[in-house]
Design a protein around this motif. Structure first.
Motif, PDB file in Angstrom:
ATOM      1  N   LEU A  47     -49.979-120.831 -23.920  1.00 22.27           N
ATOM      2  CA  LEU A  47     -50.280-121.172 -25.312  1.00 22.27           C
ATOM      3  C   LEU A  47     -50.366-122.680 -25.475  1.00 22.27           C
ATOM      4  CD1 LEU A  47     -50.657-120.410 -28.277  1.00 22.27           C
ATOM      5  CD2 LEU A  47     -48.171-120.362 -28.506  1.00 22.27           C
ATOM      6  N   GLY A  48     -49.508-123.424 -24.778  1.00 20.99           N
ATOM      7  CA  GLY A  48     -49.550-124.879 -24.847  1.00 20.99           C
ATOM      8  C   GLY A  48     -50.864-125.441 -24.343  1.00 20.99           C
ATOM      9  N   ASP A  49     -51.420-124.847 -23.270  1.00 21.44           N
ATOM     10  CA  ASP A  49     -52.728-125.280 -22.758  1.00 21.44           C
ATOM     11  C   ASP A  49     -53.812-125.085 -23.816  1.00 21.44           C
ATOM     12  OD1 ASP A  49     -51.650-125.850 -20.238  1.00 21.44           O
ATOM     13  OD2 ASP A  49     -51.997-123.808 -19.521  1.00 21.44           O
ATOM     14  N   ILE A  50     -53.772-123.937 -24.454  1.00 22.63           N
ATOM     15  CA  ILE A  50     -54.778-123.620 -25.472  1.00 22.63           C
ATOM     16  C   ILE A  50     -54.654-124.571 -26.657  1.00 22.63           C
ATOM     17  CG2 ILE A  50     -55.597-121.858 -27.071  1.00 22.63           C
ATOM     18  CD1 ILE A  50     -56.140-121.214 -24.135  1.00 22.63           C
ATOM     19  N   GLN A  51     -53.435-124.792 -27.124  1.00 25.34           N
ATOM     20  CA  GLN A  51     -53.220-125.696 -28.256  1.00 25.34           C
ATOM     21  C   GLN A  51     -53.686-127.107 -27.924  1.00 25.34           C
ATOM     22  OE1 GLN A  51     -49.009-124.905 -28.599  1.00 25.34           O
ATOM     23  NE2 GLN A  51     -49.287-123.701 -30.475  1.00 25.34           N
ATOM     24  N   SER A  52     -53.423-127.563 -26.701  1.00 27.62           N
ATOM     25  CA  SER A  52     -53.833-128.901 -26.287  1.00 27.62           C
ATOM     26  C   SER A  52     -55.352-129.033 -26.261  1.00 27.62           C
ATOM     27  CB  SER A  52     -53.255-129.214 -24.906  1.00 27.62           C
ATOM     28  OG  SER A  52     -53.677-130.478 -24.444  1.00 27.62           O
ATOM     29  N   SER A  53     -56.031-128.002 -25.747  1.00 24.97           N
ATOM     30  CA  SER A  53     -57.499-128.038 -25.692  1.00 24.97           C
ATOM     31  C   SER A  53     -58.111-128.082 -27.086  1.00 24.97           C
ATOM     32  CB  SER A  53     -58.023-126.816 -24.924  1.00 24.97           C
ATOM     33  OG  SER A  53     -57.644-126.858 -23.567  1.00 24.97           O
ATOM     34  N   TRP A  54     -57.564-127.279 -28.000  1.00 24.92           N
ATOM     35  CA  TRP A  54     -58.068-127.295 -29.377  1.00 24.92           C
ATOM     36  C   TRP A  54     -57.779-128.649 -30.032  1.00 24.92           C
ATOM     37  CZ3 TRP A  54     -61.651-124.657 -31.494  1.00 24.92           C
ATOM     38  CH2 TRP A  54     -61.859-123.311 -31.192  1.00 24.92           C
ATOM     39  N   GLY A  55     -56.592-129.184 -29.796  1.00 21.07           N
ATOM     40  CA  GLY A  55     -56.258-130.473 -30.383  1.00 21.07           C
ATOM     41  C   GLY A  55     -57.187-131.568 -29.911  1.00 21.07           C
ATOM     42  N   ASP A  56     -57.508-131.602 -28.611  1.00 24.54           N
ATOM     43  CA  ASP A  56     -58.428-132.601 -28.077  1.00 24.54           C
ATOM     44  C   ASP A  56     -59.824-132.442 -28.666  1.00 24.54           C
ATOM     45  OD1 ASP A  56     -56.392-133.577 -26.517  1.00 24.54           O
ATOM     46  OD2 ASP A  56     -57.042-132.565 -24.676  1.00 24.54           O
ATOM     47  N   TYR A  57     -60.255-131.181 -28.800  1.00 20.15           N
ATOM     48  CA  TYR A  57     -61.588-130.911 -29.358  1.00 20.15           C
ATOM     49  C   TYR A  57     -61.688-131.407 -30.793  1.00 20.15           C
ATOM     50  CZ  TYR A  57     -65.342-128.115 -31.468  1.00 20.15           C
ATOM     51  OH  TYR A  57     -66.447-127.699 -32.178  1.00 20.15           O
TER      52      TYR A  57
END
Length: 472
Positions: A47-57
Protein backbone atom coordinates in the motif's frame (compact mmCIF):
# COMPACT_ATOMS: atom_id res chain seq x y z
CA UNK A 1 14.86 -10.49 -47.02
CA UNK A 2 13.91 -12.05 -43.71
CA UNK A 3 14.40 -15.83 -43.63
CA UNK A 4 11.39 -17.95 -42.70
CA UNK A 5 13.49 -20.67 -41.08
CA UNK A 6 14.85 -18.57 -38.17
CA UNK A 7 11.34 -17.21 -37.68
CA UNK A 8 10.00 -20.72 -37.40
CA UNK A 9 12.57 -21.32 -34.66
CA UNK A 10 11.53 -18.14 -32.86
CA UNK A 11 7.89 -19.20 -33.02
CA UNK A 12 8.80 -22.68 -31.81
CA UNK A 13 10.64 -21.16 -28.83
CA UNK A 14 7.58 -19.13 -27.90
CA UNK A 15 5.20 -22.04 -28.42
CA UNK A 16 7.39 -24.32 -26.29
CA UNK A 17 7.46 -21.71 -23.55
CA UNK A 18 3.67 -21.50 -23.66
CA UNK A 19 3.37 -25.30 -23.37
CA UNK A 20 5.91 -25.38 -20.55
CA UNK A 21 4.01 -22.74 -18.61
CA UNK A 22 0.85 -24.84 -18.83
CA UNK A 23 2.67 -28.01 -17.75
CA UNK A 24 4.02 -26.17 -14.72
CA UNK A 25 0.48 -25.71 -13.48
CA UNK A 26 -0.58 -22.49 -15.13
CA UNK A 27 -4.30 -22.34 -15.86
CA UNK A 28 -5.20 -23.31 -19.41
CA UNK A 29 -6.77 -19.89 -19.88
CA UNK A 30 -3.64 -18.05 -21.01
CA UNK A 31 -4.30 -14.34 -21.39
CA UNK A 32 -2.11 -11.41 -22.46
CA UNK A 33 -1.82 -9.86 -18.99
CA UNK A 34 -0.08 -12.96 -17.67
CA UNK A 35 2.91 -12.29 -19.92
CA UNK A 36 4.04 -9.60 -17.52
CA UNK A 37 3.67 -11.89 -14.53
CA UNK A 38 5.82 -14.58 -16.14
CA UNK A 39 8.71 -12.29 -16.96
CA UNK A 40 9.06 -10.61 -13.62
CA UNK A 41 7.56 -7.38 -14.93
CA UNK A 42 4.57 -7.70 -12.64
CA UNK A 43 5.68 -6.65 -9.17
CA UNK A 44 4.09 -7.22 -5.79
CA UNK A 45 3.51 -3.79 -4.28
CA UNK A 46 2.59 -2.60 -0.81
CA UNK A 47 0.00 0.00 0.00
CA UNK A 48 2.90 2.35 0.74
CA UNK A 49 4.29 1.81 -2.78
CA UNK A 50 0.92 2.65 -4.29
CA UNK A 51 0.45 5.75 -2.13
CA UNK A 52 3.95 6.97 -3.02
CA UNK A 53 3.34 6.53 -6.75
CA UNK A 54 0.06 8.44 -6.59
CA UNK A 55 1.66 11.18 -4.50
CA UNK A 56 4.49 11.62 -7.03
CA UNK A 57 2.01 11.69 -9.91
CA UNK A 58 -0.18 14.34 -8.30
CA UNK A 59 2.73 16.56 -7.25
CA UNK A 60 4.23 16.42 -10.77
CA UNK A 61 1.07 17.68 -12.47
CA UNK A 62 0.28 21.38 -12.51
CA UNK A 63 -3.46 20.74 -12.36
CA UNK A 64 -4.58 17.15 -11.71
CA UNK A 65 -8.22 18.20 -11.26
CA UNK A 66 -10.50 16.29 -13.61
CA UNK A 67 -7.68 14.03 -14.81
CA UNK A 68 -8.47 11.05 -12.58
CA UNK A 69 -11.37 8.61 -12.42
CA UNK A 70 -12.47 7.00 -9.15
CA UNK A 71 -13.59 3.41 -9.76
CA UNK A 72 -15.32 1.21 -7.17
CA UNK A 73 -15.43 -2.51 -7.97
CA UNK A 74 -18.17 -4.71 -6.50
CA UNK A 75 -17.29 -8.26 -7.62
CA UNK A 76 -20.41 -10.03 -6.34
CA UNK A 77 -23.23 -11.44 -8.52
CA UNK A 78 -26.33 -13.47 -7.70
CA UNK A 79 -25.46 -15.88 -10.53
CA UNK A 80 -22.48 -16.20 -12.83
CA UNK A 81 -23.30 -15.48 -16.48
CA UNK A 82 -21.90 -18.23 -18.69
CA UNK A 83 -19.93 -15.78 -20.86
CA UNK A 84 -18.40 -13.72 -18.04
CA UNK A 85 -14.65 -13.00 -18.07
CA UNK A 86 -14.63 -10.47 -15.22
CA UNK A 87 -13.50 -10.63 -11.60
CA UNK A 88 -16.61 -11.70 -9.72
CA UNK A 89 -17.88 -14.03 -7.00
CA UNK A 90 -21.33 -15.49 -6.42
CA UNK A 91 -22.70 -13.78 -3.31
CA UNK A 92 -23.39 -15.97 -0.25
CA UNK A 93 -25.53 -13.40 1.58
CA UNK A 94 -25.85 -9.89 3.02
CA UNK A 95 -23.28 -10.64 5.72
CA UNK A 96 -20.62 -11.13 3.09
CA UNK A 97 -21.64 -7.86 1.44
CA UNK A 98 -21.42 -6.10 4.82
CA UNK A 99 -17.85 -7.34 5.25
CA UNK A 100 -16.92 -6.27 1.73
CA UNK A 101 -18.43 -2.82 2.22
CA UNK A 102 -16.40 -2.35 5.40
CA UNK A 103 -13.17 -3.35 3.65
CA UNK A 104 -13.76 -1.05 0.66
CA UNK A 105 -14.40 1.83 3.06
CA UNK A 106 -11.16 1.01 4.87
CA UNK A 107 -9.34 1.10 1.54
CA UNK A 108 -10.90 4.48 0.69
CA UNK A 109 -9.70 5.98 3.94
CA UNK A 110 -6.13 4.87 3.23
CA UNK A 111 -6.06 7.22 0.21
CA UNK A 112 -7.74 10.23 1.86
CA UNK A 113 -4.60 12.30 2.47
CA UNK A 114 -3.06 11.45 -0.91
CA UNK A 115 -5.99 12.99 -2.79
CA UNK A 116 -6.72 15.87 -0.47
CA UNK A 117 -7.42 18.92 -2.62
CA UNK A 118 -7.69 16.87 -5.84
CA UNK A 119 -11.01 16.79 -7.69
CA UNK A 120 -11.84 13.64 -9.65
CA UNK A 121 -13.36 13.97 -13.11
CA UNK A 122 -15.43 10.79 -12.96
CA UNK A 123 -16.94 8.25 -10.55
CA UNK A 124 -17.75 4.77 -11.81
CA UNK A 125 -19.24 1.77 -10.00
CA UNK A 126 -18.68 -1.53 -11.81
CA UNK A 127 -18.53 -5.23 -11.18
CA UNK A 128 -19.75 -7.85 -10.86
CA UNK A 129 -23.07 -6.33 -9.95
CA UNK A 130 -22.84 -3.12 -7.86
CA UNK A 131 -26.64 -2.97 -7.62
CA UNK A 132 -26.58 -6.12 -5.50
CA UNK A 133 -25.68 -3.92 -2.50
CA UNK A 134 -28.45 -2.96 -0.06
CA UNK A 135 -29.60 0.62 0.57
CA UNK A 136 -27.64 0.67 3.83
CA UNK A 137 -24.46 -0.61 2.18
CA UNK A 138 -24.77 1.86 -0.69
CA UNK A 139 -25.34 4.72 1.75
CA UNK A 140 -22.26 3.75 3.74
CA UNK A 141 -20.03 3.71 0.66
CA UNK A 142 -21.39 6.99 -0.71
CA UNK A 143 -21.00 8.74 2.64
CA UNK A 144 -17.34 7.69 2.75
CA UNK A 145 -16.78 8.86 -0.82
CA UNK A 146 -18.11 12.27 0.14
CA UNK A 147 -15.83 12.38 3.20
CA UNK A 148 -12.66 11.28 1.42
CA UNK A 149 -12.87 12.56 -2.17
CA UNK A 150 -14.20 15.50 -4.16
CA UNK A 151 -15.25 15.89 -7.80
CA UNK A 152 -15.39 18.51 -10.52
CA UNK A 153 -18.75 20.20 -11.09
CA UNK A 154 -19.22 18.42 -14.44
CA UNK A 155 -18.04 14.98 -13.26
CA UNK A 156 -19.87 11.98 -14.67
CA UNK A 157 -21.06 9.69 -11.86
CA UNK A 158 -21.95 6.35 -13.38
CA UNK A 159 -23.46 3.27 -11.70
CA UNK A 160 -23.80 -0.12 -13.40
CA UNK A 161 -27.20 -1.61 -12.70
CA UNK A 162 -28.83 -5.01 -13.13
CA UNK A 163 -32.57 -4.61 -13.90
CA UNK A 164 -33.28 -7.43 -11.43
CA UNK A 165 -32.02 -5.35 -8.48
CA UNK A 166 -33.90 -2.17 -9.31
CA UNK A 167 -35.92 -0.63 -6.48
CA UNK A 168 -37.10 2.89 -5.73
CA UNK A 169 -35.34 2.82 -2.34
CA UNK A 170 -31.97 2.03 -3.91
CA UNK A 171 -32.48 4.57 -6.67
CA UNK A 172 -33.24 7.24 -4.08
CA UNK A 173 -29.84 6.57 -2.48
CA UNK A 174 -28.17 7.07 -5.86
CA UNK A 175 -30.12 10.25 -6.45
CA UNK A 176 -29.36 11.63 -2.97
CA UNK A 177 -25.63 11.21 -3.61
CA UNK A 178 -25.78 12.82 -7.07
CA UNK A 179 -25.24 9.81 -9.30
CA UNK A 180 -26.18 11.19 -12.72
CA UNK A 181 -25.93 8.18 -15.02
CA UNK A 182 -27.24 4.63 -14.68
CA UNK A 183 -25.88 1.94 -16.98
CA UNK A 184 -28.06 -1.16 -17.44
CA UNK A 185 -26.46 -4.47 -18.36
CA UNK A 186 -29.24 -5.93 -20.50
CA UNK A 187 -27.14 -8.11 -22.88
CA UNK A 188 -30.19 -9.52 -24.72
CA UNK A 189 -33.97 -9.59 -24.66
CA UNK A 190 -34.28 -12.99 -26.32
CA UNK A 191 -35.61 -15.56 -23.83
CA UNK A 192 -33.69 -18.49 -25.26
CA UNK A 193 -30.40 -16.57 -25.40
CA UNK A 194 -30.91 -15.39 -21.82
CA UNK A 195 -31.43 -18.98 -20.70
CA UNK A 196 -28.16 -20.04 -22.33
CA UNK A 197 -26.32 -17.20 -20.56
CA UNK A 198 -27.78 -18.10 -17.13
CA UNK A 199 -29.85 -14.89 -17.10
CA UNK A 200 -33.26 -16.54 -17.35
CA UNK A 201 -34.50 -14.38 -14.47
CA UNK A 202 -34.56 -11.30 -16.76
CA UNK A 203 -37.51 -10.30 -18.95
CA UNK A 204 -38.74 -7.30 -20.95
CA UNK A 205 -41.19 -6.11 -18.28
CA UNK A 206 -38.40 -6.07 -15.71
CA UNK A 207 -36.16 -3.93 -17.95
CA UNK A 208 -38.98 -1.54 -18.87
CA UNK A 209 -40.02 -1.10 -15.24
CA UNK A 210 -36.44 -0.48 -14.13
CA UNK A 211 -35.90 2.20 -16.80
CA UNK A 212 -39.15 3.93 -15.89
CA UNK A 213 -38.24 3.83 -12.18
CA UNK A 214 -34.93 5.56 -12.88
CA UNK A 215 -36.75 8.33 -14.73
CA UNK A 216 -38.80 9.18 -11.65
CA UNK A 217 -35.64 10.78 -10.19
CA UNK A 218 -34.71 14.02 -12.03
CA UNK A 219 -31.03 13.80 -11.09
CA UNK A 220 -30.65 10.42 -12.78
CA UNK A 221 -31.00 12.09 -16.15
CA UNK A 222 -28.84 9.82 -18.30
CA UNK A 223 -29.53 6.15 -18.93
CA UNK A 224 -27.31 3.82 -20.94
CA UNK A 225 -27.74 0.14 -21.74
CA UNK A 226 -25.38 -2.57 -23.00
CA UNK A 227 -26.09 -5.43 -25.39
CA UNK A 228 -23.81 -8.30 -26.40
CA UNK A 229 -23.40 -9.77 -29.87
CA UNK A 230 -21.79 -13.17 -30.31
CA UNK A 231 -23.64 -15.05 -27.56
CA UNK A 232 -24.44 -18.68 -28.26
CA UNK A 233 -27.66 -19.03 -30.26
CA UNK A 234 -28.11 -15.30 -30.84
CA UNK A 235 -28.53 -14.02 -34.40
CA UNK A 236 -28.27 -10.60 -36.01
CA UNK A 237 -32.07 -10.52 -35.92
CA UNK A 238 -32.33 -11.29 -32.17
CA UNK A 239 -29.73 -8.60 -31.42
CA UNK A 240 -31.69 -6.16 -33.59
CA UNK A 241 -34.92 -6.97 -31.73
CA UNK A 242 -33.13 -6.32 -28.42
CA UNK A 243 -31.89 -3.01 -29.82
CA UNK A 244 -35.40 -2.00 -30.89
CA UNK A 245 -36.84 -2.68 -27.44
CA UNK A 246 -34.25 -0.36 -25.90
CA UNK A 247 -34.72 2.25 -28.64
CA UNK A 248 -38.46 2.30 -27.95
CA UNK A 249 -37.58 3.29 -24.37
CA UNK A 250 -35.42 6.15 -25.74
CA UNK A 251 -32.34 4.99 -23.87
CA UNK A 252 -29.72 7.77 -24.11
CA UNK A 253 -26.90 5.46 -25.22
CA UNK A 254 -27.12 1.89 -26.49
CA UNK A 255 -23.75 0.12 -26.67
CA UNK A 256 -23.22 -3.08 -28.64
CA UNK A 257 -20.27 -5.09 -27.28
CA UNK A 258 -18.77 -7.95 -29.31
CA UNK A 259 -18.42 -10.93 -26.99
CA UNK A 260 -14.89 -11.78 -25.79
CA UNK A 261 -15.07 -15.56 -25.59
CA UNK A 262 -13.45 -17.21 -22.57
CA UNK A 263 -11.74 -20.62 -22.90
CA UNK A 264 -14.75 -22.11 -21.08
CA UNK A 265 -17.13 -20.59 -23.63
CA UNK A 266 -15.03 -21.86 -26.54
CA UNK A 267 -14.89 -25.33 -25.02
CA UNK A 268 -18.64 -25.60 -24.43
CA UNK A 269 -19.87 -24.14 -27.71
CA UNK A 270 -17.01 -24.08 -30.25
CA UNK A 271 -14.94 -27.27 -29.67
CA UNK A 272 -12.06 -25.09 -28.40
CA UNK A 273 -11.89 -23.49 -31.85
CA UNK A 274 -11.39 -19.75 -31.48
CA UNK A 275 -11.24 -19.40 -35.27
CA UNK A 276 -14.79 -20.76 -35.54
CA UNK A 277 -16.01 -18.28 -32.95
CA UNK A 278 -14.22 -15.38 -34.69
CA UNK A 279 -15.75 -16.30 -38.05
CA UNK A 280 -19.21 -16.54 -36.53
CA UNK A 281 -18.85 -13.20 -34.72
CA UNK A 282 -17.53 -11.39 -37.80
CA UNK A 283 -20.47 -12.65 -39.85
CA UNK A 284 -22.97 -11.60 -37.16
CA UNK A 285 -21.46 -8.11 -36.99
CA UNK A 286 -21.67 -7.60 -40.77
CA UNK A 287 -25.25 -8.78 -40.95
CA UNK A 288 -26.30 -6.84 -37.85
CA UNK A 289 -24.86 -3.59 -39.21
CA UNK A 290 -26.87 -3.93 -42.40
CA UNK A 291 -30.02 -4.47 -40.33
CA UNK A 292 -29.50 -1.84 -37.65
CA UNK A 293 -28.54 1.22 -39.72
CA UNK A 294 -32.03 2.02 -41.06
CA UNK A 295 -33.61 1.06 -37.70
CA UNK A 296 -31.28 3.37 -35.75
CA UNK A 297 -32.09 6.23 -38.11
CA UNK A 298 -35.81 5.59 -37.71
CA UNK A 299 -35.55 5.74 -33.92
CA UNK A 300 -33.41 8.89 -34.02
CA UNK A 301 -30.07 7.40 -32.98
CA UNK A 302 -26.75 8.79 -34.16
CA UNK A 303 -23.83 6.43 -34.75
CA UNK A 304 -20.59 5.92 -36.65
CA UNK A 305 -20.66 3.04 -39.17
CA UNK A 306 -18.34 0.20 -38.22
CA UNK A 307 -16.12 0.71 -41.24
CA UNK A 308 -15.31 4.25 -40.04
CA UNK A 309 -14.83 3.50 -36.34
CA UNK A 310 -11.41 3.00 -34.77
CA UNK A 311 -10.35 -0.66 -35.12
CA UNK A 312 -9.62 -1.08 -31.40
CA UNK A 313 -12.93 0.40 -30.27
CA UNK A 314 -14.36 -1.89 -27.60
CA UNK A 315 -18.00 -1.27 -28.46
CA UNK A 316 -20.34 0.31 -31.01
CA UNK A 317 -22.29 3.23 -29.56
CA UNK A 318 -25.72 4.50 -30.63
CA UNK A 319 -26.59 7.87 -29.08
CA UNK A 320 -30.17 9.09 -28.90
CA UNK A 321 -30.43 12.44 -30.66
CA UNK A 322 -32.32 14.74 -28.32
CA UNK A 323 -32.31 17.62 -30.74
CA UNK A 324 -32.19 16.69 -34.41
CA UNK A 325 -31.23 20.23 -35.40
CA UNK A 326 -28.10 20.22 -33.26
CA UNK A 327 -27.44 16.47 -33.71
CA UNK A 328 -26.77 16.33 -29.95
CA UNK A 329 -26.10 12.78 -28.75
CA UNK A 330 -25.12 11.20 -25.48
CA UNK A 331 -21.38 10.59 -25.08
CA UNK A 332 -20.12 7.13 -24.26
CA UNK A 333 -18.58 6.61 -20.84
CA UNK A 334 -15.53 4.91 -22.38
CA UNK A 335 -14.60 8.07 -24.27
CA UNK A 336 -15.04 10.58 -21.47
CA UNK A 337 -13.10 8.66 -18.81
CA UNK A 338 -9.92 10.46 -17.63
CA UNK A 339 -6.47 9.06 -18.34
CA UNK A 340 -5.64 7.87 -14.81
CA UNK A 341 -7.86 5.83 -12.51
CA UNK A 342 -7.87 4.98 -8.81
CA UNK A 343 -9.54 1.59 -8.42
CA UNK A 344 -10.94 0.37 -5.11
CA UNK A 345 -12.10 -3.14 -4.23
CA UNK A 346 -11.01 -6.70 -4.93
CA UNK A 347 -9.75 -7.24 -8.47
CA UNK A 348 -10.02 -3.57 -9.44
CA UNK A 349 -7.50 -2.17 -11.93
CA UNK A 350 -5.82 1.20 -11.51
CA UNK A 351 -3.72 3.32 -13.85
CA UNK A 352 -1.25 6.05 -12.93
CA UNK A 353 -0.57 7.55 -16.33
CA UNK A 354 2.99 6.90 -17.61
CA UNK A 355 3.96 5.37 -14.25
CA UNK A 356 2.09 2.30 -13.08
CA UNK A 357 -0.68 -0.11 -13.99
CA UNK A 358 -1.74 -2.23 -11.04
CA UNK A 359 -4.45 -4.49 -9.72
CA UNK A 360 -5.80 -5.13 -6.28
CA UNK A 361 -4.56 -8.71 -6.36
CA UNK A 362 -6.94 -10.37 -3.91
CA UNK A 363 -9.49 -11.42 -6.51
CA UNK A 364 -9.17 -15.22 -6.24
CA UNK A 365 -11.30 -15.52 -3.09
CA UNK A 366 -13.12 -13.35 -0.61
CA UNK A 367 -11.10 -14.75 2.28
CA UNK A 368 -7.88 -13.47 0.71
CA UNK A 369 -9.38 -10.03 0.28
CA UNK A 370 -10.16 -10.00 4.00
CA UNK A 371 -6.43 -10.05 4.79
CA UNK A 372 -4.44 -6.94 5.65
CA UNK A 373 -4.37 -4.18 3.00
CA UNK A 374 -0.58 -4.09 2.61
CA UNK A 375 1.15 -6.36 0.11
CA UNK A 376 -2.04 -7.00 -1.81
CA UNK A 377 -1.28 -5.18 -5.08
CA UNK A 378 0.29 -6.44 -8.31
CA UNK A 379 1.56 -3.93 -10.86
CA UNK A 380 3.53 -3.25 -14.03
CA UNK A 381 5.88 -0.25 -14.13
CA UNK A 382 5.13 1.80 -17.24
CA UNK A 383 8.68 3.08 -17.79
CA UNK A 384 11.56 2.57 -20.25
CA UNK A 385 9.31 1.70 -23.21
CA UNK A 386 7.26 -0.75 -21.15
CA UNK A 387 4.30 1.61 -21.35
CA UNK A 388 4.30 1.08 -25.14
CA UNK A 389 4.87 -2.67 -24.90
CA UNK A 390 2.13 -2.96 -22.31
CA UNK A 391 -0.28 -0.99 -24.50
CA UNK A 392 0.37 -3.07 -27.63
CA UNK A 393 0.15 -6.43 -25.85
CA UNK A 394 -2.96 -5.39 -23.92
CA UNK A 395 -4.89 -4.06 -26.93
CA UNK A 396 -3.91 -6.86 -29.31
CA UNK A 397 -4.49 -9.40 -26.55
CA UNK A 398 -8.00 -8.16 -25.82
CA UNK A 399 -9.22 -7.23 -29.30
CA UNK A 400 -6.88 -8.82 -31.87
CA UNK A 401 -6.56 -5.42 -33.57
CA UNK A 402 -4.93 -2.09 -32.89
CA UNK A 403 -5.39 1.42 -34.28
CA UNK A 404 -2.18 3.14 -35.40
CA UNK A 405 -3.89 6.52 -34.98
CA UNK A 406 -4.84 5.85 -31.36
CA UNK A 407 -1.33 4.63 -30.61
CA UNK A 408 0.10 7.84 -32.08
CA UNK A 409 -2.31 9.93 -30.01
CA UNK A 410 -1.20 8.12 -26.85
CA UNK A 411 2.58 8.11 -27.47
CA UNK A 412 3.35 10.63 -30.23
CA UNK A 413 4.99 8.02 -32.47
CA UNK A 414 4.06 5.36 -35.04
CA UNK A 415 3.65 1.81 -33.73
CA UNK A 416 5.10 0.50 -37.00
CA UNK A 417 8.33 2.36 -36.27
CA UNK A 418 8.44 1.57 -32.55
CA UNK A 419 7.87 -2.16 -33.18
CA UNK A 420 9.12 -2.53 -36.74
CA UNK A 421 10.92 -5.86 -36.21
CA UNK A 422 8.29 -7.84 -34.25
CA UNK A 423 5.46 -6.68 -36.52
CA UNK A 424 7.50 -7.62 -39.61
CA UNK A 425 8.13 -11.07 -38.14
CA UNK A 426 4.47 -11.63 -37.37
CA UNK A 427 3.53 -10.54 -40.89
CA UNK A 428 6.06 -12.97 -42.35
CA UNK A 429 4.54 -15.76 -40.28
CA UNK A 430 1.07 -14.66 -41.43
CA UNK A 431 0.25 -14.14 -37.75
CA UNK A 432 -0.52 -10.45 -38.27
CA UNK A 433 -1.31 -8.02 -41.07
CA UNK A 434 -1.24 -4.24 -41.46
CA UNK A 435 -4.25 -2.84 -43.26
CA UNK A 436 -4.06 0.93 -43.46
CA UNK A 437 -4.70 2.27 -39.96
CA UNK A 438 -5.19 -1.19 -38.48
CA UNK A 439 -2.90 -3.95 -37.22
CA UNK A 440 -4.70 -7.30 -37.11
CA UNK A 441 -3.57 -10.34 -35.12
CA UNK A 442 -4.67 -13.82 -36.17
CA UNK A 443 -4.92 -16.59 -33.59
CA UNK A 444 -7.08 -19.71 -33.41
CA UNK A 445 -6.54 -20.34 -29.70
CA UNK A 446 -5.57 -18.39 -26.56
CA UNK A 447 -2.29 -20.31 -26.49
CA UNK A 448 -1.49 -19.28 -30.05
CA UNK A 449 -2.21 -15.65 -29.22
CA UNK A 450 0.02 -15.85 -26.15
CA UNK A 451 2.89 -17.15 -28.32
CA UNK A 452 2.42 -14.43 -30.96
CA UNK A 453 2.43 -11.66 -28.36
CA UNK A 454 5.76 -12.96 -27.06
CA UNK A 455 7.37 -11.60 -30.25
CA UNK A 456 7.23 -8.18 -28.61
CA UNK A 457 9.73 -9.49 -26.03
CA UNK A 458 13.37 -10.40 -26.64
CA UNK A 459 14.50 -14.02 -27.05
CA UNK A 460 16.86 -13.68 -24.09
CA UNK A 461 13.95 -12.91 -21.76
CA UNK A 462 12.19 -16.09 -22.90
CA UNK A 463 15.34 -18.21 -22.52
CA UNK A 464 15.94 -16.90 -18.99
CA UNK A 465 12.36 -17.48 -17.92
CA UNK A 466 12.36 -20.96 -19.45
CA UNK A 467 15.36 -21.85 -17.29
CA UNK A 468 13.48 -20.63 -14.22
CA UNK A 469 10.42 -22.72 -15.05
CA UNK A 470 12.53 -25.82 -15.69
CA UNK A 471 14.30 -25.41 -12.36
CA UNK A 472 11.06 -25.35 -10.38
Amino acid sequence: MMSVKPLDKELKLRSLFTDLAKKKGFDSAIFHSDIFQFFGLQKTLTLGDIQSSWGDYISSRQDPNGAICLYVHVPFCRKRCSYCNLNQWVCSGDGQLDDYTRLVIEEMRSFREIFKGVRFGMLHFGGGTPSILTEKQLTGIFEEIDKNFSFTDDAVRNFEWNPYDCSLDKLKVLSDFEINRVSFGVQSSDKEVLQYTNRGYQNDDMVRRAVNDVRTFPGLDRITADLLIGLWNDTPQTVLESFIKLAELKIDLISIYPLIATPYYLKIYYQNRKDLFDQSLAQKLREFEALVIPVAQRYNYGFIPMEHSAPDTACWNFGFIRNRASNQTEAGYVDDAPGSCLGLGAGSWSVIRDRLYYRNGSSSSFSKYQQDLTGRYEGVLLQDQWDKIFYVITVLGERNRLSRARYTTAFGSDVLEDFKEPIAKLEKLKAASVRGNTILLTAKTHEEKFAYLLFFLEDRMIFDETDKLLSK
